[in-house]
Design a protein around this motif. Structure first.
Motif, PDB file in Angstrom:
ATOM      1  N   GLN A 183       1.179   3.155  -3.305  1.00 38.26           N
ATOM      2  CA  GLN A 183       0.152   4.125  -3.699  1.00 38.26           C
ATOM      3  C   GLN A 183       0.483   5.521  -3.169  1.00 38.26           C
ATOM      4  O   GLN A 183       0.205   6.526  -3.813  1.00 38.26           O
ATOM      5  CB  GLN A 183      -1.206   3.666  -3.187  1.00 38.26           C
ATOM      6  N   LEU A 184       1.092   5.555  -1.980  1.00 37.37           N
ATOM      7  CA  LEU A 184       1.496   6.846  -1.420  1.00 37.37           C
ATOM      8  C   LEU A 184       2.700   7.393  -2.158  1.00 37.37           C
ATOM      9  O   LEU A 184       2.805   8.595  -2.388  1.00 37.37           O
ATOM     10  CB  LEU A 184       1.815   6.690   0.065  1.00 37.37           C
TER      11      LEU A 184
ATOM     12  N   SER B 278       3.348   7.015  -5.164  1.00 34.45           N
ATOM     13  CA  SER B 278       2.976   7.470  -6.506  1.00 34.45           C
ATOM     14  C   SER B 278       2.651   8.961  -6.502  1.00 34.45           C
ATOM     15  O   SER B 278       2.596   9.582  -7.542  1.00 34.45           O
ATOM     16  CB  SER B 278       1.775   6.676  -7.021  1.00 34.45           C
ATOM     17  N   ARG B 279       2.463   9.517  -5.304  1.00 37.44           N
ATOM     18  CA  ARG B 279       2.162  10.941  -5.210  1.00 37.44           C
ATOM     19  C   ARG B 279       3.425  11.782  -5.160  1.00 37.44           C
ATOM     20  O   ARG B 279       3.364  12.997  -5.158  1.00 37.44           O
ATOM     21  CB  ARG B 279       1.337  11.211  -3.940  1.00 37.44           C
TER      22      ARG B 279
ATOM     23  N   GLU C 256       0.831  -1.215   0.000  1.00 38.35           N
ATOM     24  CA  GLU C 256       0.000   0.000   0.000  1.00 38.35           C
ATOM     25  C   GLU C 256       0.862   1.260   0.000  1.00 38.35           C
ATOM     26  O   GLU C 256       0.403   2.329  -0.421  1.00 38.35           O
ATOM     27  CB  GLU C 256      -0.933   0.010   1.214  1.00 38.35           C
TER      28      GLU C 256
END
Length: 221
Positions: free
Chosen positions: A216-217, A219-220, A213
């Motif tokens: 996903q962070l 990717s920012r 997970e």
């Protein structure tokens, strides 16, 4: 929230590796050596993040102020040293996470309260850690977490500013240390949370229920 991140730092036990089986076995051997019945791993697992204090507390209801605590702790340490990698595994998804971090031209490292006596041979024995840019133990600096010094030492070794680092951990002291170091923080709720803790109250910038997970962070960034 996670802009301009160049490095990801992790706690070790309960965040990157599941060491509870070996920690529990080290304490349980002390019980069986004394003729006491073995306890199931489920009894030890929630206390794995507390190290010797947690294991001896579960195995013998012993607190650090007990007159025999120091001797029992050393016995526990010797048992653990003899079997540190017997049952310990990297959490599912961690290898993929590290691969993705490196693929993004980022670096990563470890900041643990585990003493170098254990951290160094353990990380040398597990292939995952070959690519770690820094491994900082609980006795590397004069202060352990929740003091920010170990995290700042890791950032220094990586030659990256603290505000360009994310710190991921499964204990409130990890988040306290990360915030004090000026880093972005992520609480790993799949780790050793104990029995009376709520990671949502730690003040972390984000929480994750599994290692992947974090991607996903990232990717920012």
């Amino acid at each position: 929230m996670f802009s301009n991140i160049r490095a990801v730092l992790f706690d070790l036990d309960g965040t990157l590796i599941d060491s509870a089986p070996d920690l529990g076995a080290a304490a349980d051997k002390m019980r069986t050596d004394r003729g006491l019945p073995s306890l199931p791993l489920e009894r030890y697992r929630p206390m794995a993040g507390a190290g010797a204090r947690g294991m001896l507390g579960e195995a013998f209801s012993m607190t650090p102020d007990h007159p025999e605590f120091a001797a029992m702790r050393e016995e526990f340490f010797l048992n653990y040293e003899s079997q540190m990698t017997t049952r310990t595994l990297v959490f599912e998804g961690v290898a993929e996470l590290v691969e993705k971090i490196l693929h993004r031209n980022m670096v990563w490292g470890v900041v643990t309260n585990k003493a170098a006596r254990f951290t160094d041979p353990l990380t040398r024995a597990i292939p995952l850690f070959v690519s770690a840019g820094a491994v900082v133990s609980g006795d590397t600096t004069p202060h352990a977490k929740p003091h920010p010094a170990p995290l700042l030492e890791a950032a220094s070794r990586l030659n990256i500013a603290p505000d360009q680092c994310i710190y991921v951990g499964d204990d409130e002291r990890d988040i306290v240390a990360g915030l004090a170091a000026g880093m972005s923080t992520v609480a790993a709720t799949y780790g050793y949370l104990g029995v009376k803790t709520n990671p949502m109250e730690w003040g972390a910038h984000a929480t994750i229920k599994s290692p992947v997970e974090l991607l996903q962070l990232l990717s920012r960034t």
